[in-house]
Design a protein around this motif. Structure first.
Motif, PDB file in Angstrom:
ATOM      1  N   LEU A  36      35.756  61.621  20.462  1.00 61.86           N
ATOM      2  CA  LEU A  36      35.175  62.882  20.001  1.00 61.86           C
ATOM      3  C   LEU A  36      35.564  64.022  20.934  1.00 61.86           C
ATOM      4  O   LEU A  36      35.860  65.138  20.484  1.00 61.86           O
ATOM      5  CB  LEU A  36      33.647  62.762  19.915  1.00 61.86           C
ATOM      6  N   GLY A  37      35.578  63.754  22.251  1.00 56.90           N
ATOM      7  CA  GLY A  37      35.984  64.782  23.197  1.00 56.90           C
ATOM      8  C   GLY A  37      37.413  65.232  22.963  1.00 56.90           C
ATOM      9  O   GLY A  37      37.730  66.427  23.023  1.00 56.90           O
ATOM     10  N   ALA A  38      38.313  64.277  22.678  1.00 56.59           N
ATOM     11  CA  ALA A  38      39.713  64.618  22.413  1.00 56.59           C
ATOM     12  C   ALA A  38      39.837  65.467  21.152  1.00 56.59           C
ATOM     13  O   ALA A  38      40.579  66.459  21.125  1.00 56.59           O
ATOM     14  CB  ALA A  38      40.542  63.348  22.282  1.00 56.59           C
ATOM     15  N   LEU A  39      39.107  65.109  20.097  1.00 58.66           N
ATOM     16  CA  LEU A  39      39.191  65.851  18.838  1.00 58.66           C
ATOM     17  C   LEU A  39      38.633  67.266  18.985  1.00 58.66           C
ATOM     18  O   LEU A  39      39.232  68.243  18.508  1.00 58.66           O
ATOM     19  CB  LEU A  39      38.442  65.099  17.743  1.00 58.66           C
ATOM     20  N   VAL A  40      37.485  67.391  19.653  1.00 57.95           N
ATOM     21  CA  VAL A  40      36.879  68.718  19.823  1.00 57.95           C
ATOM     22  C   VAL A  40      37.761  69.590  20.715  1.00 57.95           C
ATOM     23  O   VAL A  40      37.976  70.781  20.434  1.00 57.95           O
ATOM     24  CB  VAL A  40      35.457  68.589  20.411  1.00 57.95           C
ATOM     25  N   ASN A  41      38.313  69.018  21.790  1.00 56.41           N
ATOM     26  CA  ASN A  41      39.184  69.804  22.657  1.00 56.41           C
ATOM     27  C   ASN A  41      40.489  70.151  21.952  1.00 56.41           C
ATOM     28  O   ASN A  41      41.054  71.231  22.150  1.00 56.41           O
ATOM     29  CB  ASN A  41      39.480  69.032  23.948  1.00 56.41           C
ATOM     30  N   GLY A  42      40.968  69.239  21.100  1.00 59.53           N
ATOM     31  CA  GLY A  42      42.145  69.554  20.299  1.00 59.53           C
ATOM     32  C   GLY A  42      41.899  70.747  19.393  1.00 59.53           C
ATOM     33  O   GLY A  42      42.749  71.634  19.260  1.00 59.53           O
ATOM     34  N   ALA A  80      41.516  62.158  27.912  1.00 52.98           N
ATOM     35  CA  ALA A  80      41.106  62.474  26.541  1.00 52.98           C
ATOM     36  C   ALA A  80      41.161  63.975  26.287  1.00 52.98           C
ATOM     37  O   ALA A  80      41.664  64.437  25.249  1.00 52.98           O
ATOM     38  CB  ALA A  80      39.704  61.935  26.273  1.00 52.98           C
ATOM     39  N   LEU A  81      40.649  64.759  27.246  1.00 58.49           N
ATOM     40  CA  LEU A  81      40.683  66.210  27.088  1.00 58.49           C
ATOM     41  C   LEU A  81      42.115  66.720  26.984  1.00 58.49           C
ATOM     42  O   LEU A  81      42.419  67.614  26.186  1.00 58.49           O
ATOM     43  CB  LEU A  81      39.978  66.876  28.275  1.00 58.49           C
ATOM     44  N   ASN A  82      43.010  66.152  27.790  1.00 59.57           N
ATOM     45  CA  ASN A  82      44.382  66.637  27.797  1.00 59.57           C
ATOM     46  C   ASN A  82      45.172  66.139  26.605  1.00 59.57           C
ATOM     47  O   ASN A  82      46.123  66.811  26.171  1.00 59.57           O
ATOM     48  CB  ASN A  82      45.053  66.263  29.117  1.00 59.57           C
ATOM     49  N   VAL A  83      44.829  64.979  26.059  1.00 60.80           N
ATOM     50  CA  VAL A  83      45.445  64.556  24.794  1.00 60.80           C
ATOM     51  C   VAL A  83      45.103  65.582  23.707  1.00 60.80           C
ATOM     52  O   VAL A  83      45.965  66.019  22.936  1.00 60.80           O
ATOM     53  CB  VAL A  83      44.972  63.149  24.395  1.00 60.80           C
ATOM     54  N   GLY A  84      43.838  65.972  23.669  1.00 61.22           N
ATOM     55  CA  GLY A  84      43.435  66.997  22.710  1.00 61.22           C
ATOM     56  C   GLY A  84      44.149  68.311  22.945  1.00 61.22           C
ATOM     57  O   GLY A  84      44.612  68.969  22.006  1.00 61.22           O
ATOM     58  N   ALA A  85      44.274  68.697  24.236  1.00 56.47           N
ATOM     59  CA  ALA A  85      44.928  69.964  24.568  1.00 56.47           C
ATOM     60  C   ALA A  85      46.406  69.947  24.229  1.00 56.47           C
ATOM     61  O   ALA A  85      47.024  71.011  24.076  1.00 56.47           O
ATOM     62  CB  ALA A  85      44.739  70.265  26.056  1.00 56.47           C
ATOM     63  N   ALA A  86      47.014  68.760  24.128  1.00 56.05           N
ATOM     64  CA  ALA A  86      48.426  68.657  23.746  1.00 56.05           C
ATOM     65  C   ALA A  86      48.589  68.558  22.232  1.00 56.05           C
ATOM     66  O   ALA A  86      49.456  69.222  21.638  1.00 56.05           O
ATOM     67  CB  ALA A  86      49.067  67.443  24.425  1.00 56.05           C
ATOM     68  N   VAL A  87      47.766  67.742  21.581  1.00 52.84           N
ATOM     69  CA  VAL A  87      47.905  67.503  20.139  1.00 52.84           C
ATOM     70  C   VAL A  87      47.461  68.719  19.328  1.00 52.84           C
ATOM     71  O   VAL A  87      48.090  69.075  18.322  1.00 52.84           O
ATOM     72  CB  VAL A  87      47.104  66.254  19.725  1.00 52.84           C
ATOM     73  N   SER A  99      32.566  75.572  21.427  1.00 53.53           N
ATOM     74  CA  SER A  99      33.564  74.556  21.722  1.00 53.53           C
ATOM     75  C   SER A  99      33.323  73.928  23.089  1.00 53.53           C
ATOM     76  O   SER A  99      33.342  72.696  23.240  1.00 53.53           O
ATOM     77  CB  SER A  99      34.972  75.168  21.673  1.00 53.53           C
ATOM     78  N   PHE A 100      33.103  74.752  24.086  1.00 51.49           N
ATOM     79  CA  PHE A 100      32.944  74.223  25.434  1.00 51.49           C
ATOM     80  C   PHE A 100      31.563  73.621  25.652  1.00 51.49           C
ATOM     81  O   PHE A 100      31.406  72.710  26.472  1.00 51.49           O
ATOM     82  CB  PHE A 100      33.259  75.303  26.465  1.00 51.49           C
ATOM     83  N   ALA A 101      30.554  74.111  24.926  1.00 49.99           N
ATOM     84  CA  ALA A 101      29.238  73.473  25.010  1.00 49.99           C
ATOM     85  C   ALA A 101      29.304  72.050  24.489  1.00 49.99           C
ATOM     86  O   ALA A 101      28.808  71.105  25.119  1.00 49.99           O
ATOM     87  CB  ALA A 101      28.208  74.288  24.221  1.00 49.99           C
ATOM     88  N   LEU A 102      29.947  71.883  23.343  1.00 48.85           N
ATOM     89  CA  LEU A 102      30.053  70.549  22.747  1.00 48.85           C
ATOM     90  C   LEU A 102      30.953  69.653  23.598  1.00 48.85           C
ATOM     91  O   LEU A 102      30.637  68.479  23.834  1.00 48.85           O
ATOM     92  CB  LEU A 102      30.613  70.671  21.326  1.00 48.85           C
ATOM     93  N   GLY A 103      32.062  70.194  24.074  1.00 49.42           N
ATOM     94  CA  GLY A 103      32.972  69.406  24.893  1.00 49.42           C
ATOM     95  C   GLY A 103      32.340  68.932  26.185  1.00 49.42           C
ATOM     96  O   GLY A 103      32.468  67.757  26.565  1.00 49.42           O
ATOM     97  N   SER A 104      31.619  69.820  26.877  1.00 44.97           N
ATOM     98  CA  SER A 104      30.975  69.422  28.140  1.00 44.97           C
ATOM     99  C   SER A 104      29.868  68.404  27.892  1.00 44.97           C
ATOM    100  O   SER A 104      29.675  67.479  28.685  1.00 44.97           O
ATOM    101  CB  SER A 104      30.417  70.651  28.863  1.00 44.97           C
ATOM    102  N   ALA A 105      29.147  68.548  26.776  1.00 45.92           N
ATOM    103  CA  ALA A 105      28.100  67.576  26.459  1.00 45.92           C
ATOM    104  C   ALA A 105      28.696  66.199  26.197  1.00 45.92           C
ATOM    105  O   ALA A 105      28.147  65.176  26.631  1.00 45.92           O
ATOM    106  CB  ALA A 105      27.294  68.056  25.242  1.00 45.92           C
ATOM    107  N   LEU A 106      29.833  66.151  25.515  1.00 46.04           N
ATOM    108  CA  LEU A 106      30.481  64.865  25.236  1.00 46.04           C
ATOM    109  C   LEU A 106      30.971  64.205  26.523  1.00 46.04           C
ATOM    110  O   LEU A 106      30.826  62.984  26.704  1.00 46.04           O
ATOM    111  CB  LEU A 106      31.647  65.070  24.268  1.00 46.04           C
ATOM    112  N   ILE A 107      31.554  64.983  27.432  1.00 48.39           N
ATOM    113  CA  ILE A 107      32.028  64.413  28.692  1.00 48.39           C
ATOM    114  C   ILE A 107      30.853  63.923  29.519  1.00 48.39           C
ATOM    115  O   ILE A 107      30.903  62.845  30.138  1.00 48.39           O
ATOM    116  CB  ILE A 107      32.854  65.451  29.468  1.00 48.39           C
TER     117      ILE A 107
END
Length: 394
Positions: free
Chosen positions: A208-214, A332-339, A303-311
């Motif tokens: 979920l963190g990867a998808l939200v960060n993506g 996971a965060l960086n996979v999202g940031a790349a994809v 976006s960052f509220a949800l991402g930080s909560a997931l991490i």
């Protein structure tokens, strides 16, 4: 929050600035080192690949080290390669320094997440995570524009020197303030930590963190052409609007991290659908300048509220694997940031226009909600009954 935690955030601010600042320095680097602009873009790709690969790899390397030693080693390497990068006149050397910097950054962030959560009360991991990730959001607000300004005034090398200099006080503070290891909690070792990471709930949180960060970086990467070509803002407004996104992100990561300690389920259950609706509303209303400006800030915060909560939830769910959990969370965060940017770029290249990354972001959040719902359904399903072999047939 302990003073050392803010020094870790300062180091992450320097690292976030280093990761993002090349977006504004690429043309100057290309001209100075006599390479093409696409070739200069390899510097950004090299850093991204180094972060994805390096996060679990460096976490495994550091799993048996005392945390202070690991943090110092990674940060000093990060500092030194920026000095080398500022001095070199060879593009290949600069490219290698970006890979090494990414490996050091990934390792530092993985260990910093473990160290930060060990320095606070057991029910304050979300707040500690919010402070750390606040360094990244501040890099978006101040570090990246600051690096671009330094590059404009004194050349791209000045930005590299600035990142190295900002890292120095963090090195001193870590040496003086961060405990070598949490009291009574020696490292479990990489192999044992990896066994903990097989838990399905943790894997779902990382997905979920990867998808939200993506979704976040899909739209953030193409925010400038969206705002200028669709919303109608002049180029002079762009820095202010990007800063607005960063301010929202900083507020979101601070609030999301704090709420993750006590109200994680409501944050995720409410925040996910609201984030999805926000991306769709942004896509529909991008042609209205006022609406676009408001949604830039709102979507950054959500976006960052949800991402930080997931991490934070991933770290809560992996108490027995703090270092490797931090490494996999970073990956996971960086996979999202790349994809995410790749998917948004593919939509633009397909002729769908500059609004299309917003729709792709909505689809990625929808995929995250679907994955969360499926995982919840699987957990709630009754266990299959196993026939008693001793019972008589018939």
């Amino acid at each position: 929050m302990p003073f050392a935690l803010y020094m870790l955030a300062l180091a992450i601010f320097a690292q976030g600035t280093s990761e993002f600042m090349l977006a504004g320095l690429g043309p100057d680097i290309a001209e100075d080192l006599n390479v093409s602009i696409p070739a200069a873009g390899w510097l950004t790709s090299a850093f991204a690949v180094g972060m994805v690969v390096g996060a679990p790899l460096m976490a495994a390397v550091a799993a048996r080290w005392p945390r202070r030693r690991a943090l110092l080693a990674f940060l000093i390497v990060f500092l030194l390669v920026h000095v080398v990068g500022a001095l070199t006149t060879d593009f290949t050397v600069l490219l290698v320094t970006r890979v090494v910097a990414a490996l050091a950054n990934a390792g530092f962030l993985a260990v910093a997440l473990a160290a930060a959560t060990a320095m606070v009360a057991p029910d304050a991991k979300g707040r500690a995570t919010g402070v750390l990730l606040g360094g990244t959001t501040l890099a978006c607000v101040a570090g990246v524009p600051g690096g671009a300004a330094l590059g404009e005034l004194w050349g791209w090398r000045a930005a590299f020197w600035a990142v190295a200099l900002v890292s120095v006080p963090a090195v001193v503070a870590i040496l003086r303030s961060v405990p070598a290891a949490p009291p009574g909690a020696p490292s479990a070792g990489a192999r044992r930590e990896l066994r903990v990471l097989r838990r399905p709930r943790l894997l779902v949180a990382l997905l979920l963190g990867a998808l939200v960060n993506g979704a976040t970086f899909c739209s953030f990467t193409y925010l400038v052409p969206l705002l200028t070509e669709v919303s109608g803002f002049g180029s002079a407004w762009v820095p202010a609007l990007l800063a607005l996104f960063g301010i929202g992100a900083f507020a979101g990561v601070s609030v999301g991290g704090r709420l993750a300690d006590t109200r994680a389920v409501p944050v995720l259950a409410v925040g996910g659908p609201v984030l999805l609706a926000g991306w769709a509303l942004f896509a529909l209303g991008a042609g209205v300048p006022v609406a676009a400006a408001v949604l830039v800030c709102v979507q950054g915060a959500l976006s960052f509220a949800l991402g930080s909560a997931l991490i934070a939830r991933a770290l809560y769910g992996a108490a027995g694997a703090p270092t490797m959990a931090g490494g996999f969370a970073t990956a996971a965060l960086n996979v999202g940031a790349a994809v995410g940017p790749w998917a948004g770029g593919a939509a633009i290249e397909a002729g769908l226009g500059f609004r299309s990354p917003l729709w792709v972001s909505a689809l990625l959040v929808a995929a995250a909600l679907a994955a969360a719902g499926a995982a919840r359904a699987v957990r709630g399903a009754p266990a299959p009954r196993v026939p008693d072999a001793s019972a008589p047939a018939g």
